[in-house]
Design a protein around this motif. Sequence first.
Motif, PDB file in Angstrom:
ATOM      1  N   ILE A  95      48.036  45.399  54.223  1.00 30.91           N
ATOM      2  CA  ILE A  95      47.130  45.836  54.082  1.00 30.91           C
ATOM      3  C   ILE A  95      46.671  46.878  52.452  1.00 30.91           C
ATOM      4  N   VAL A  96      48.261  47.800  53.033  1.00 32.63           N
ATOM      5  CA  VAL A  96      48.348  48.778  51.837  1.00 32.63           C
ATOM      6  C   VAL A  96      48.314  48.344  50.305  1.00 32.63           C
ATOM      7  N   SER A  97      49.014  46.829  50.650  1.00 31.77           N
ATOM      8  CA  SER A  97      49.430  46.554  49.083  1.00 31.77           C
ATOM      9  C   SER A  97      48.277  45.744  48.721  1.00 31.77           C
ATOM     10  N   LEU A  98      47.410  45.382  49.330  1.00 38.10           N
ATOM     11  CA  LEU A  98      46.222  44.844  49.296  1.00 38.10           C
ATOM     12  C   LEU A  98      45.224  45.897  48.334  1.00 38.10           C
ATOM     13  N   VAL A  99      44.743  46.822  49.354  1.00 36.16           N
ATOM     14  CA  VAL A  99      44.347  48.166  48.701  1.00 36.16           C
ATOM     15  C   VAL A  99      44.685  48.739  47.073  1.00 36.16           C
ATOM     16  N   PHE A 100      46.603  48.584  47.404  1.00 32.25           N
ATOM     17  CA  PHE A 100      46.624  49.510  45.952  1.00 32.25           C
ATOM     18  C   PHE A 100      46.450  48.139  44.874  1.00 32.25           C
ATOM     19  N   GLY A 101      46.774  46.923  44.950  1.00 31.52           N
ATOM     20  CA  GLY A 101      46.516  45.626  44.534  1.00 31.52           C
ATOM     21  C   GLY A 101      45.328  45.737  43.349  1.00 31.52           C
ATOM     22  N   CYS A 102      44.368  45.838  44.038  1.00 31.08           N
ATOM     23  CA  CYS A 102      42.803  45.676  43.917  1.00 31.08           C
ATOM     24  C   CYS A 102      42.213  46.707  42.828  1.00 31.08           C
ATOM     25  N   THR A 103      42.552  48.397  43.223  1.00 31.91           N
ATOM     26  CA  THR A 103      42.507  50.022  42.544  1.00 31.91           C
ATOM     27  C   THR A 103      43.432  49.859  41.600  1.00 31.91           C
ATOM     28  N   THR A 104      44.997  48.883  41.544  1.00 33.25           N
ATOM     29  CA  THR A 104      45.441  48.796  39.836  1.00 33.25           C
ATOM     30  C   THR A 104      44.242  47.631  39.138  1.00 33.25           C
ATOM     31  N   LEU A 105      43.929  46.337  39.537  1.00 29.04           N
ATOM     32  CA  LEU A 105      43.503  45.601  38.732  1.00 29.04           C
ATOM     33  C   LEU A 105      41.971  46.248  38.206  1.00 29.04           C
ATOM     34  N   LEU A 106      41.642  46.950  39.095  1.00 30.19           N
ATOM     35  CA  LEU A 106      39.894  47.455  39.022  1.00 30.19           C
ATOM     36  C   LEU A 106      40.029  48.675  37.145  1.00 30.19           C
ATOM     37  N   LEU A 107      41.514  49.766  37.122  1.00 28.01           N
ATOM     38  CA  LEU A 107      41.835  50.601  36.574  1.00 28.01           C
ATOM     39  C   LEU A 107      42.864  50.100  36.250  1.00 28.01           C
ATOM     40  N   ALA A 108      43.101  49.276  35.062  1.00 33.56           N
ATOM     41  CA  ALA A 108      44.228  48.855  34.189  1.00 33.56           C
ATOM     42  C   ALA A 108      43.937  49.115  32.725  1.00 33.56           C
ATOM     43  N   LYS A 109      42.553  49.754  32.360  1.00 35.22           N
ATOM     44  CA  LYS A 109      42.527  50.420  31.104  1.00 35.22           C
ATOM     45  C   LYS A 109      43.021  51.756  30.663  1.00 35.22           C
ATOM     46  N   PRO A 110      42.303  52.070  32.475  1.00 32.80           N
ATOM     47  CA  PRO A 110      42.825  53.876  32.179  1.00 32.80           C
ATOM     48  C   PRO A 110      44.267  53.722  32.286  1.00 32.80           C
ATOM     49  N   ILE A 111      45.100  52.941  32.852  1.00 31.79           N
ATOM     50  CA  ILE A 111      46.332  53.295  33.582  1.00 31.79           C
ATOM     51  C   ILE A 111      46.779  52.688  31.914  1.00 31.79           C
ATOM     52  N   SER A 112      46.730  51.616  31.621  1.00 30.88           N
ATOM     53  CA  SER A 112      46.766  51.375  30.181  1.00 30.88           C
ATOM     54  C   SER A 112      47.379  52.661  29.460  1.00 30.88           C
ATOM     55  N   GLN A 113      45.658  53.288  29.081  1.00 29.30           N
ATOM     56  CA  GLN A 113      46.093  54.288  27.728  1.00 29.30           C
ATOM     57  C   GLN A 113      46.987  55.519  28.261  1.00 29.30           C
ATOM     58  N   PHE A 114      46.550  55.641  29.862  1.00 33.16           N
ATOM     59  CA  PHE A 114      48.131  57.014  29.539  1.00 33.16           C
ATOM     60  C   PHE A 114      49.274  56.377  29.981  1.00 33.16           C
ATOM     61  N   LEU A 115      49.925  55.440  30.020  1.00 37.26           N
ATOM     62  CA  LEU A 115      51.331  54.849  29.618  1.00 37.26           C
ATOM     63  C   LEU A 115      51.504  54.496  28.876  1.00 37.26           C
ATOM     64  N   PHE A 116      50.113  54.041  27.583  1.00 35.47           N
ATOM     65  CA  PHE A 116      50.852  53.213  26.303  1.00 35.47           C
ATOM     66  C   PHE A 116      50.451  53.730  25.170  1.00 35.47           C
ATOM     67  N   PHE A 117      49.016  55.209  25.339  1.00 39.50           N
ATOM     68  CA  PHE A 117      48.178  55.463  24.198  1.00 39.50           C
ATOM     69  C   PHE A 117      47.369  54.326  23.522  1.00 39.50           C
ATOM     70  N   THR A 118      47.021  53.360  24.148  1.00 39.96           N
ATOM     71  CA  THR A 118      45.961  52.653  23.682  1.00 39.96           C
ATOM     72  C   THR A 118      45.486  51.642  25.146  1.00 39.96           C
ATOM     73  N   GLU A 119      44.420  50.760  25.405  1.00 37.52           N
ATOM     74  CA  GLU A 119      44.120  50.121  26.254  1.00 37.52           C
ATOM     75  C   GLU A 119      44.626  48.318  26.265  1.00 37.52           C
ATOM     76  N   VAL A 120      45.072  48.004  24.571  1.00 38.97           N
ATOM     77  CA  VAL A 120      45.376  47.061  24.601  1.00 38.97           C
ATOM     78  C   VAL A 120      46.568  46.415  25.640  1.00 38.97           C
ATOM     79  N   TYR A 121      46.930  46.905  26.402  1.00 39.11           N
ATOM     80  CA  TYR A 121      47.937  46.282  27.360  1.00 39.11           C
ATOM     81  C   TYR A 121      47.767  46.129  28.339  1.00 39.11           C
ATOM     82  N   PHE A 122      46.659  46.191  29.222  1.00 37.77           N
ATOM     83  CA  PHE A 122      46.208  46.022  30.574  1.00 37.77           C
ATOM     84  C   PHE A 122      46.435  45.353  30.892  1.00 37.77           C
ATOM     85  N   ILE A 123      46.641  43.255  30.214  1.00 36.15           N
ATOM     86  CA  ILE A 123      46.681  42.489  30.989  1.00 36.15           C
ATOM     87  C   ILE A 123      48.327  42.441  31.989  1.00 36.15           C
TER      88      ILE A 123
END
Length: 422
Positions: A95-123
């Motif tokens: 249950i918890v992993s499904l919640v975090f997995g879905c959240t990651t899918l939705l926030l992929a671009k902001p996470i990419s910006q934070f990690l890589f300084f660009t949204e290019v690597y959201f996939i």
Amino acid sequence: MKFVKQNKLLQVLSLNSISVAVSFVLGIISTKIISYFLGTSGMALMGSFRNFSTMLKSMATLGISNSVVKLVVENKEDKRELSVIYSTFFWLFLIVSLVFGCTTLLLAKPISQFLFFTEVYFIPIQFFGLLLPLMVINTFWLAIYNGLEQFKRIIYIQIFSNVLVFGLTALLIWKQYILGGLLSVAIGEFLMVLVTFLYVRKDNSFFQFDLHKIVSKKYITIIKNFSIMALLSAIIAPLTLIVIRNFIVKTHSIEEAGIWDAVNRLSSFYMLFFSSGLSMYYMPKLASLQTDAEFKTELKSYFKTLVPLFLLMLIVIYICKSIIVKMAFTAEFETVNNLLIWQLLGDFFRIMTLAFGFQILVKTMMKRYFVVEIIFNLTFLIFSIYLIQSVSIVGALQAYFFSNVICFILVLVMFRKLFRSN
């Protein structure tokens, strides 16, 4: 040979050395591939994604895989109770992993910006979020194997998984460069799930439980205590590394951050031998101990056996550092030679601190755990920010050493009564 046979810790480490040797060789080759095709900047980006993936997996398991080990060790003779434990953790993890997995899918671009300084690597981030529930179930399976002390199974799984992941990483980097390297982190985790699943099918008697028993209230308190403890480390440790890396990029360059990551990666290779052996032997052993006298006996064995071996290995690595760096990296990473001493010294104090750290964890000493984790990461971050501005990336490695020394002194103070007792 007789001494090795009589010492179970050395038996586990000897058996585990086969897996570690494979991991070490493949790790050196894969690092060479990364340094050749992706350079220092690619090394930094890969390091960021590994830190993020580690943090997300730990958060999705609530950081409580160690509590699975503890409970399996304590109840391994009671099949009925094990069934309740398995069911509780299985559904909770899922249950918890499904919640975090879905959240990651939705926030992929902001996470990419934070990690890589660009949204290019959201996939690659979306791939990781999609596969997260399967990775968490894999963690659950391995924790059960660990609790049942099925060390050979774990080692075989590690060897086959590492070989497959290496092949995949090399292929994807060759074909897709940095995008392929990032994708290999996510897809490689999926390959590990497949390998573990083949063993679980074969050993289905170990994993039989009643799925209808959803959650047992009996274990909620245990889960809550472990999750609060482990989640702190799961979030704060990778986040500290990401913040330090981002600070190096902003104040110096992404290439400098890549050099720092190269040192960390090299450290992870030799630390793997001891950390994996400790997780398989030392943690289940400590979970079964009942008195301070028993812990003191185990502690003596640790410092008489493991610490001298680790020190010897560090000395060999330092002497051979030029050869190792040349094998693992390209000429672009030659600076690693001058930086490695601080990492080696820091890791030596870390191994000594872990002797007490595992006891704090398995005995759920929450206050001590919070103090050690917060002080280590806070001092590491503060020292890094201060020293990086003065002496560049060597400052981050010096900060790592100073933080480990402080934490070792701290745990000695915490367990001072143990040394006074007869």
